[in-house]
Design an enzyme around this catalytic site. Sequence first.
Site, mmCIF file in Angstrom:
data_model
loop_
_atom_site.group_PDB
_atom_site.id
_atom_site.type_symbol
_atom_site.label_atom_id
_atom_site.label_comp_id
_atom_site.label_asym_id
_atom_site.label_seq_id
_atom_site.Cartn_x
_atom_site.Cartn_y
_atom_site.Cartn_z
ATOM 1 N N THR A 27 21.134 14.576 -27.710
ATOM 2 C CA THR A 27 20.997 14.375 -26.452
ATOM 3 C C THR A 27 19.605 12.602 -26.374
ATOM 4 O OG1 THR A 27 20.342 16.828 -27.335
ATOM 5 C CG2 THR A 27 18.771 15.381 -25.480
ATOM 6 N N GLU A 93 24.283 20.562 -24.449
ATOM 7 C CA GLU A 93 24.356 22.055 -25.176
ATOM 8 C C GLU A 93 25.913 22.480 -24.742
ATOM 9 O OE1 GLU A 93 23.109 22.610 -27.765
ATOM 10 O OE2 GLU A 93 21.036 22.090 -27.828
#
Length: 196
Positions: A27, A93
């Site tokens: 991320t 994700e």
Amino acid sequence: MFIEPHWTGDKRGWIEVICGSMFSGKTEELIRRLKRARIAHQHTEIFKPSIDTRYAVGDIVSHDERSVPSTPIGNSQEILLLSQDRDVIGIDEAQFFDAELPSVCDRLALQGMRVIVAGLDMDFQGKPFGPMPALLAKADYITKLHAICVCCGHIASYSYRKVHSKSQLLLGEAESYEPRCRVCYAKGPAADRAIP
Ligand code: ZN
């Protein structure tokens, strides 16, 4: 070595995939690439599955708590509707999305967008996770990040689940998972802890 391509506005898109285990910085890397695009005044949008509610709704937050606004969505088709007039699309994700995500990314890239997808390549059982294998096959550029094994200090590619649950969707961070190398992952609970 990965040389990051730059979107130049000539309407030729592509797909980048950032994969790896938990705690490998996926991320953070997604945020880094999107922030740099924004500095260049490119229009960006970040999507994440609405199932991921670990942090503030509407924010994409990496483990070191650097956050940027994101749009939670229920299925991958919504990305097509919400991506109009964007230059760069981020998807976080990605492993939690449905099987249509790879073809959605294909269409965005064909429309001239730079598509950056981040996700877990393996689940806690070491199996390919959701649409990630197909995304990796379709990607033009792949970055595989690694964590450090908490047991021995080698390179970690596995997300070891410390709690008992068979669900693939168990969300959580340090309390539920730890990064492990291939050997310590295989040893399971018996892995020695060289690092306290
Ligand atoms: Zn290890």
